[in-house]
Design a protein around this motif. Structure first.
Motif, PDB file in Angstrom:
ATOM      1  N   ALA A 135      10.540  -3.969  24.973  1.00 20.94           N
ATOM      2  CA  ALA A 135       9.191  -4.025  25.536  1.00 20.94           C
ATOM      3  C   ALA A 135       8.200  -3.747  24.410  1.00 20.94           C
ATOM      4  N   LEU A 136       7.349  -4.711  24.127  1.00 27.08           N
ATOM      5  CA  LEU A 136       6.348  -4.549  23.074  1.00 27.08           C
ATOM      6  C   LEU A 136       5.028  -4.140  23.711  1.00 27.08           C
ATOM      7  N   ARG A 137       4.634  -2.921  23.434  1.00 26.57           N
ATOM      8  CA  ARG A 137       3.387  -2.388  23.974  1.00 26.57           C
ATOM      9  C   ARG A 137       2.257  -2.715  23.001  1.00 26.57           C
ATOM     10  N   TYR A 138       1.627  -3.850  23.232  1.00 26.28           N
ATOM     11  CA  TYR A 138       0.565  -4.309  22.348  1.00 26.28           C
ATOM     12  C   TYR A 138      -0.708  -3.476  22.543  1.00 26.28           C
ATOM     13  N   GLY A 139      -1.420  -3.281  21.439  1.00 25.04           N
ATOM     14  CA  GLY A 139      -2.747  -2.695  21.521  1.00 25.04           C
ATOM     15  C   GLY A 139      -3.746  -3.724  22.021  1.00 25.04           C
ATOM     16  N   PHE A 140      -5.021  -3.360  22.064  1.00 22.31           N
ATOM     17  CA  PHE A 140      -6.058  -4.309  22.451  1.00 22.31           C
ATOM     18  C   PHE A 140      -6.097  -5.439  21.426  1.00 22.31           C
ATOM     19  N   PHE A 141      -5.945  -6.663  21.906  1.00 22.61           N
ATOM     20  CA  PHE A 141      -5.980  -7.823  21.019  1.00 22.61           C
ATOM     21  C   PHE A 141      -7.399  -8.097  20.529  1.00 22.61           C
ATOM     22  N   TYR A 142      -7.499  -8.491  19.259  1.00 28.93           N
ATOM     23  CA  TYR A 142      -8.727  -9.106  18.771  1.00 28.93           C
ATOM     24  C   TYR A 142      -8.321 -10.276  17.887  1.00 28.93           C
ATOM     25  N   SER A 192     -18.936  11.061  26.694  1.00 23.31           N
ATOM     26  CA  SER A 192     -18.574  11.479  25.335  1.00 23.31           C
ATOM     27  C   SER A 192     -18.097  10.324  24.475  1.00 23.31           C
ATOM     28  N   ALA A 193     -17.658   9.231  25.098  1.00 23.37           N
ATOM     29  CA  ALA A 193     -17.126   8.053  24.387  1.00 23.37           C
ATOM     30  C   ALA A 193     -16.009   8.420  23.425  1.00 23.37           C
ATOM     31  N   THR A 194     -15.195   9.405  23.809  1.00 18.54           N
ATOM     32  CA  THR A 194     -14.094   9.864  22.958  1.00 18.54           C
ATOM     33  C   THR A 194     -12.755   9.213  23.328  1.00 18.54           C
ATOM     34  N   GLY A 195     -12.743   8.343  24.337  1.00 23.68           N
ATOM     35  CA  GLY A 195     -11.513   7.640  24.688  1.00 23.68           C
ATOM     36  C   GLY A 195     -11.001   6.838  23.504  1.00 23.68           C
ATOM     37  N   MET A 196      -9.700   6.915  23.250  1.00 27.49           N
ATOM     38  CA  MET A 196      -9.105   6.292  22.074  1.00 27.49           C
ATOM     39  C   MET A 196      -8.651   4.863  22.360  1.00 27.49           C
ATOM     40  N   THR A 197      -8.774   4.016  21.345  1.00 23.90           N
ATOM     41  CA  THR A 197      -8.300   2.636  21.426  1.00 23.90           C
ATOM     42  C   THR A 197      -7.427   2.340  20.214  1.00 23.90           C
ATOM     43  N   SER A 198      -6.299   1.678  20.461  1.00 25.09           N
ATOM     44  CA  SER A 198      -5.479   1.140  19.383  1.00 25.09           C
ATOM     45  C   SER A 198      -5.557  -0.377  19.450  1.00 25.09           C
ATOM     46  N   PHE A 199      -5.906  -0.993  18.328  1.00 22.46           N
ATOM     47  CA  PHE A 199      -6.090  -2.437  18.256  1.00 22.46           C
ATOM     48  C   PHE A 199      -4.909  -3.107  17.565  1.00 22.46           C
ATOM     49  N   ILE A 200      -4.819  -4.417  17.745  1.00 24.13           N
ATOM     50  CA  ILE A 200      -3.900  -5.232  16.964  1.00 24.13           C
ATOM     51  C   ILE A 200      -4.460  -6.651  16.917  1.00 24.13           C
ATOM     52  N   HIS A 201      -4.506  -7.218  15.722  1.00 22.91           N
ATOM     53  CA  HIS A 201      -4.915  -8.614  15.605  1.00 22.91           C
ATOM     54  C   HIS A 201      -3.804  -9.485  16.169  1.00 22.91           C
ATOM     55  N   VAL A 202      -4.156 -10.584  16.839  1.00 22.87           N
ATOM     56  CA  VAL A 202      -3.138 -11.416  17.489  1.00 22.87           C
ATOM     57  C   VAL A 202      -2.124 -11.967  16.484  1.00 22.87           C
ATOM     58  N   ASP A 203      -2.519 -12.217  15.248  1.00 25.96           N
ATOM     59  CA  ASP A 203      -1.553 -12.685  14.250  1.00 25.96           C
ATOM     60  C   ASP A 203      -0.525 -11.602  13.933  1.00 25.96           C
TER      61      ASP A 203
END
Length: 320
Positions: free
Chosen positions: A170-177, A203-214
């Motif tokens: 199972a690949l848990r992808y981050g937010f795609f950009y 507070s806008a302290t929620g964390m995001t992990s990104f990953i480029h689609v490539d």
């Protein structure tokens, strides 16, 4: 290796197809559209029309393909990413729940040795550390429709990983950009940011992990060659709070800085997910994926990714 790819025309499907072909894999790609199947065949891929909500059709398609591995990238998100919509994930939930079950059963019956399924790295329970590894619990008690989406993903992960007659990842992808995503310059989130409808809430302290689609596609190809059964965070090296990344994203697409609004107003205007997304999300660590999949993101930080890549493609379809 012969690979059956479900979800070949989505945001990750397009770069994934290119990488699979470049790596020398023979690809059978499913689609619901005869027109898209023809386009796939023109690109050198065996495009097959298949209704993934029809278990009999799925079984026939997979049996005919006889793949060594199946890659399940099933999503059906709308073009407009509006967290106020109660049905935002409804169609995707349906296809992930029924489609993945049928596809996994068919893969096992056809003798596939590996099954790679899409999941997400932004559904960790908001407790403890702000950056999570794969052992952390998922947010099954999340508010609104996010809870149902997380429940279905968690169930799919367990089915795939626990399958005894194949290796399930199972690949848990981050937010795609990148091209074809909500964060592309012409995408839904880009439009919201330009019109200042994507504020910093509370507070806008929620964390995001990104990953480029490539990079996500490269990790997926790597998962066909290595890695034991299990879950893997496919994210870049720098999880970041909303208050850090959103202003830089706005700058990258030529938008004005985002507005700041109190939590009560965000909840009133943005619905039940606005505050949790802005203040409670957790980031994800890619240490396991780097080691086990022998994979390294070519864009290790969203900072350089936003600065150098967002202007390359004006189109947008959806974010996984």
């Amino acid at each position: 290796m012969k690979v059956l790819l479900a979800g070949a025309t989505g945001a990750i499907g397009r770069p994934l197809l290119a990488r699979l072909l470049a790596a020398g894999h023979a690809v059978v790609a499913t689609t619901r559209s005869a027109e898209r199947a023809a386009a796939l065949r023109a690109a050198g891929v065996e495009g097959v029309v298949c209704d993934l909500l029809d278990p009999d059709a799925v079984r026939r398609t997979v049996a005919a393909a006889r793949p060594d591995a199946v890659v399940d990238e099933l999503t059906a998100l709308p073009d407009d990413y509006d967290i106020r919509r109660k049905d935002l994930y409804a169609t995707t939930n349906r296809i992930r729940e029924a489609g993945t079950a049928a596809l996994l059963d068919a893969a096992r019956a056809a003798g596939a040795s590996r099954y790679v399924v899409q999941s997400i790295a932004f559904a960790y329970a908001p407790e403890g550390d702000v950056v999570k590894d794969e052992s952390a619990p998922l947010w099954l008690a999340a508010p609104a429709m996010l809870a149902e989406a997380t429940r279905i993903l968690a169930a799919n992960e367990r089915k795939v990983i626990d399958a005894r007659d194949l290796d399930g990842l199972a690949l848990r992808y981050g937010f795609f950009y990148g091209p074809g995503t909500y964060l592309a310059p012409g995408g839904s989130i880009a439009r919201q940011v330009r019109s200042r409808r994507f504020p910093l809430v509370g507070s806008a302290t929620g964390m995001t992990s990104f990953i480029h689609v490539d990079d996500a596609a490269a990790a997926t190809v790597a998962a066909l060659a290595g890695g034991a059964a299990g879950a893997y965070n496919v994210v870049d090296d720098e999880p970041a709070p909303l208050r850090d990344w959103l202003p830089r994203y706005a700058e990258a697409i030529g938008a004005r800085p985002p507005l700041r609004v109190p939590a009560w107003l965000g909840r009133l205007a943005g619905g039940p997910l606005a505050v949790p997304i802005s203040t409670e999300l957790r980031g994800a660590s890619n240490v396991k994926a780097r080691a086990a999949l022998d994979w390294t993101p070519q864009l290790p930080s969203w900072r350089e990714g936003f600065a150098g890549c967002l202007d390359r493609d004006p189109d947008a379809l959806h974010l996984a």
